[in-house]
Design a protein around this motif. Sequence first.
Motif, PDB file in Angstrom:
ATOM      1  N   LYS A   1     -12.375   2.785 -18.111  1.00  0.00           N
ATOM      2  CA  LYS A   1     -11.846   4.014 -18.718  1.00  0.00           C
ATOM      3  C   LYS A   1     -11.948   5.190 -17.755  1.00  0.00           C
ATOM      4  O   LYS A   1     -11.010   5.990 -17.631  1.00  0.00           O
ATOM      5  CB  LYS A   1     -12.601   4.322 -20.014  1.00  0.00           C
ATOM      6  CG  LYS A   1     -12.253   3.386 -21.168  1.00  0.00           C
ATOM      7  CD  LYS A   1     -13.021   3.765 -22.421  1.00  0.00           C
ATOM      8  CE  LYS A   1     -12.639   2.880 -23.606  1.00  0.00           C
ATOM      9  NZ  LYS A   1     -13.405   3.241 -24.836  1.00  0.00           N
ATOM     10  N   ILE A   2     -13.089   5.306 -17.077  1.00  0.00           N
ATOM     11  CA  ILE A   2     -13.276   6.421 -16.150  1.00  0.00           C
ATOM     12  C   ILE A   2     -12.322   6.312 -14.973  1.00  0.00           C
ATOM     13  O   ILE A   2     -11.666   7.281 -14.572  1.00  0.00           O
ATOM     14  CB  ILE A   2     -14.740   6.481 -15.673  1.00  0.00           C
ATOM     15  CG1 ILE A   2     -15.637   6.942 -16.823  1.00  0.00           C
ATOM     16  CG2 ILE A   2     -14.894   7.414 -14.481  1.00  0.00           C
ATOM     17  CD1 ILE A   2     -17.115   6.887 -16.531  1.00  0.00           C
ATOM     18  N   ALA A   3     -12.216   5.115 -14.397  1.00  0.00           N
ATOM     19  CA  ALA A   3     -11.322   4.932 -13.255  1.00  0.00           C
ATOM     20  C   ALA A   3      -9.868   5.160 -13.659  1.00  0.00           C
ATOM     21  O   ALA A   3      -9.089   5.785 -12.921  1.00  0.00           O
ATOM     22  CB  ALA A   3     -11.497   3.535 -12.680  1.00  0.00           C
ATOM     23  N   ASN A   4      -9.487   4.683 -14.836  1.00  0.00           N
ATOM     24  CA  ASN A   4      -8.116   4.871 -15.308  1.00  0.00           C
ATOM     25  C   ASN A   4      -7.806   6.345 -15.529  1.00  0.00           C
ATOM     26  O   ASN A   4      -6.695   6.803 -15.244  1.00  0.00           O
ATOM     27  CB  ASN A   4      -7.907   4.101 -16.614  1.00  0.00           C
ATOM     28  CG  ASN A   4      -6.908   2.981 -16.451  1.00  0.00           C
ATOM     29  OD1 ASN A   4      -6.664   2.501 -15.345  1.00  0.00           O
ATOM     30  ND2 ASN A   4      -6.316   2.544 -17.546  1.00  0.00           N
ATOM     31  N   ALA A   5      -8.787   7.084 -16.056  1.00  0.00           N
ATOM     32  CA  ALA A   5      -8.592   8.513 -16.290  1.00  0.00           C
ATOM     33  C   ALA A   5      -8.383   9.250 -14.970  1.00  0.00           C
ATOM     34  O   ALA A   5      -7.571  10.182 -14.891  1.00  0.00           O
ATOM     35  CB  ALA A   5      -9.796   9.097 -17.029  1.00  0.00           C
ATOM     36  N   VAL A   6      -9.088   8.826 -13.929  1.00  0.00           N
ATOM     37  CA  VAL A   6      -8.917   9.462 -12.616  1.00  0.00           C
ATOM     38  C   VAL A   6      -7.537   9.145 -12.046  1.00  0.00           C
ATOM     39  O   VAL A   6      -6.898  10.001 -11.425  1.00  0.00           O
ATOM     40  CB  VAL A   6     -10.026   9.010 -11.645  1.00  0.00           C
ATOM     41  CG1 VAL A   6      -9.785   9.574 -10.256  1.00  0.00           C
ATOM     42  CG2 VAL A   6     -11.385   9.467 -12.150  1.00  0.00           C
TER      43      VAL A   6
END
Length: 248
Positions: free
Chosen positions: A152-157
């Motif tokens: 989720k964090i990587a996708n948000a970035v």
Amino acid sequence: MIRLKRPECPQKLALEKAELTEVYKLKKSSVWKRTFITNPLQKMSNDKCCFCECKLGEEGKYMQVEHFHPKDVYEDEVVDWNNLLPICMRCNTHKGSHDTYVNEIIDPTVRNPPDHLYLSKYRLKGKDDLGELTVRILDLNDTEEISVPRFKIANAVVDKIEEALDLVELYNPETGNALEKARIVRKVRSILKQCTSKYVYSAVVATVVLSDHLYDELKSVLVNKDIWTSDMQTFEDIAKTLKLDIKP
């Protein structure tokens, strides 16, 4: 997982090490739960678990002191500074009393994790036996507690990269105003800062960002429009040291 630089042994620990070790041998008490031990450890890892990089202090993720070589077997190392690491409860539970002298896993203060790990579809894999055993012992692809949050964090970035690219492509250096430029700079800095060691899951985020073709395009446009700054380059250089190889 990222490389950590261990600071010098706290002076108070150096002075009390022998006494604390004897107390543990006699009483099996938690002699490592001293602020002069826990505070430097947590600072060393930027308040993250040394293995999975989750944020310590969140619900269910309070910091525990990891004895890399298990204290029950190697009592003389119970407060040996080089044997202590900051860890979350999940990783600590999985590692348990695994004997790292008999079957070594990655100590991030000694070895550089990218030398032994790579990323495949947001899952950590071992490049060698050391990496494979580390992933297996610590269950570093635990779907619910690790894989989903870092995805989720990587996708948000990655979404932020697309947003920044849209903004910078619309920006005209000759007619654009300072507010527009500042907005672009803030967004790009925010992306790159998440690829540095202070942020959760930084190894995965750095890998995803630096491997994304849209990031290359974003940087190219920033450079051409004279928006790329020296601090952006500094953040990128740090990210490169954390980046893992990617394989299918």
